[in-house]
Every structure is written in structure tokens, then in C-alpha cells.
Design an enzyme around this catalytic site. Structure first.
Site, mmCIF file in Angstrom:
data_model
loop_
_atom_site.group_PDB
_atom_site.id
_atom_site.type_symbol
_atom_site.label_atom_id
_atom_site.label_comp_id
_atom_site.label_asym_id
_atom_site.label_seq_id
_atom_site.Cartn_x
_atom_site.Cartn_y
_atom_site.Cartn_z
ATOM 1 N N ASN A 67 0.819 -1.220 0.000
ATOM 2 C CA ASN A 67 0.000 0.000 0.000
ATOM 3 C C ASN A 67 0.848 1.264 0.000
ATOM 4 O OD1 ASN A 67 -2.181 -1.673 0.073
ATOM 5 N ND2 ASN A 67 -2.921 -1.025 2.081
ATOM 6 N N VAL A 68 0.288 2.328 -0.571
ATOM 7 C CA VAL A 68 0.997 3.604 -0.645
ATOM 8 C C VAL A 68 1.445 4.077 0.740
ATOM 9 C CG1 VAL A 68 0.769 6.051 -1.191
ATOM 10 C CG2 VAL A 68 -0.152 4.357 -2.755
ATOM 11 N N LYS A 69 0.602 3.896 1.737
ATOM 12 C CA LYS A 69 0.938 4.392 3.078
ATOM 13 C C LYS A 69 2.165 3.701 3.658
ATOM 14 C CE LYS A 69 -2.267 1.239 5.416
ATOM 15 N NZ LYS A 69 -3.468 1.131 6.272
ATOM 16 N N GLY A 70 2.437 2.466 3.222
ATOM 17 C CA GLY A 70 3.648 1.777 3.639
ATOM 18 C C GLY A 70 3.726 1.523 5.122
ATOM 19 N N ILE A 71 4.936 1.716 5.691
ATOM 20 C CA ILE A 71 5.156 1.444 7.112
ATOM 21 C C ILE A 71 6.288 2.330 7.633
ATOM 22 C CG2 ILE A 71 6.763 -0.451 6.605
ATOM 23 C CD1 ILE A 71 5.774 -1.849 9.135
#
Length: 249
Positions: A126-130
Site C-alpha cells: 500500500n501507498v501508506k507503507g510502514i
């Protein structure tokens, strides 16, 4: 090469103190605590002390045991999988793919079997990542298909074929009865049967309980463990699918 011997550290350097936790299928009483100490002794923890005991439903007790072990570890003989590729920035990943592959690199990700834990695969894709690092959807030259949770192996193979996947990423968190190992072997066998070697996508699995040295045994190309970041995965994709292949050509 001289030995680098270490022992566990608890209160003072080299005292050998460790803390372990486990559950026994017995109700919580004095006999259960005695059984926990006996088990710890057989594990090499002596003396052992129960520092926490809590009933876990009818007929089960969770224990935390603290004590000393005499085992030593030689750091020179520890075997690990070292990173054998350069870490690239998102900009560099996009540049390499655009210049050398000259098309978008297709990635399909999923949690297979009954695994419904999408936190791992979402953190990578996902774009939000980590932890402030963007996921693979952020990379302009990557085409990402996230199939989500509880995906069957046949569905994964079919989607990989339809998307002309260069790489398949599978996350496995559920590990009861080695489900992650069985699912991974089933997946790799299905891809070998469905596609010839030259057209098979790169098979990558990740999860907290995987042993990174088991790639050959599980029939995959790479295993990522705890703490893996999207940037590591993207850099590996460039290394394995473009840089390495170009060097072998």
C-alpha cells in the site's frame, strides 16, 4: 579466526540468565507450577523460577520462567542470510526499471490459504507503507495488484498469469501447525506446474516465523523476515529481475 563466545545477559554480563514463556495443558495450581519448573530444567534452565502464571481458560496455564543456562554461542558459526543487493531509493528503482526493463514491473501480492492478516502485505504494497516509508504502490514504474486475504493458490496463479506478473509476493502470518510452510510449498508447486521455468514469476514470501535459509526447501526465490521494508523489497526486485539477469546475459 578466533572464537567469539557469548552467553545470555540478565542481571550481570555473562550470567546466563534467560526468560522463556510457554503454555501447559493443565489447570493452574502448585502441581502445574512444579511441572513448569521441571520442563524448564529439562530445557537446560537450572535453577528455574516461575515468575508469572496465569490461567488460560479451562485446563490451560500460561507461564513465564526465569533462570540460568550454561549454554554458549560462538558468533563465528552463526549462519544467516546476508543482503546481497544494494538498497536503492524509490527514484533509483524507478529509473532502473524505466531504462532497462522499458515497461512497468508487475507485482501481485496476497495472503494465501485461510490467513486473514493483511497487515504485512499491506505494509509492503500500500501507498501508506510502514514507519514513514512508502509502499510499492508509490513507485511509478511498478504495477501493483493486491489481492488481499484468504486467496486460494489457484486464484493467485490465475491472477499472476492475467497480470503477467514479474513477481509474486505472499505474506503468511498464521503459523499454527506450520500452515505457512504448507501453503508456501503448495504455492511454489502450483506455479511450477502451471508455468514453464522461463515464464514463472519471481516467488517471494514473508512473515515473522519464516526461516530465511529455507528458500530451496520451500521452492521460492526469496524469504523476507521481520522488519522488512518496502524499499528492501523494491531493491531486491530490481536486483533479481533486472540487474542480475542483465549481468548473466
Amino acid at each position: 579466526m578466533s572464537k567469539q563466545i557469548v552467553r545470555p545477559y540478565g542481571d550481570t554480563t555473562g550470567d546466563g540468565m534467560v526468560q522463556v514463556s510457554f503454555t501447559l495443558p493443565v489447570g493452574h495450581d502448585k502441581r502445574a507450577e512444579g511441572a513448569a519448573v521441571q520442563l524448564a530444567n529439562k530445557m537446560g534452565i537450572d535453577p528455574a523460577m516461575v515468575v508469572h502464571a496465569k490461567p488460560m481458560g479451562d485446563g490451560f496455564t500460561f507461564f513465564v520462567v526465569y533462570g540460568r543456562v550454561n549454554h554458549l554461542v560462538d558468533l563465528n558459526v552463526v549462519q544467516v542470510v546476508e543482503r546481497d543487493f544494494a538498497l536503492l531509493s524509490a527514484k533509483d528503482v524507478n529509473t532502473v526499471i524505466k531504462q532497462r526493463l522499458r515497461r512497468k514491473l508487475s507485482v501481485v501480492g496476497a495472503c494465501i490459504g485461510t490467513d486473514a492478516h493483511t497487515v504485512g502485505i499491506d505494509a509492503i504494497l500500500n501507498v501508506k507503507g510502514i514507519a514513514g516509508e512508502k509502499g510499492l504502490e508509490y513507485y511509478r514504474e511498478l504495477k501493483v495488484t493486491n489481492m488481499g486475504a484468504q486467496v486460494s493458490v489457484p486464484e493467485l496463479v490465475e491472477t499472476a498469469r492475467a497480470e503477467r506478473a514479474d513477481a509474486v509476493l505472499v505474506s503468511q502470518v498464521v503459523t499454527q501447525r506450520d500452515a505457512h510452510l504448507h501453503n508456501t510449498r503448495e504455492m511454489s508447486a502450483a506455479f511450477r506446474e502451471a508455468m514453464p521455468a522461463g515464464r514463472r514469476p519471481l516467488l517471494i514470501v514473508g512473515g515473522p516465523r519464516f526461516d530465511e535459509t529455507m528458500t530451496d526447501e520451500l521452492g521460492v526465490d526469496r524469504i523476507f523476515g521481520r522488519g522488512t521494508t518496502p524499499g528492501e523489497v523494491a531493491s531486491y526486485l530490481v536486483h533479481a529481475l533486472i540487474t542480475k539477469r542483465k549481468a548473466m546475459a
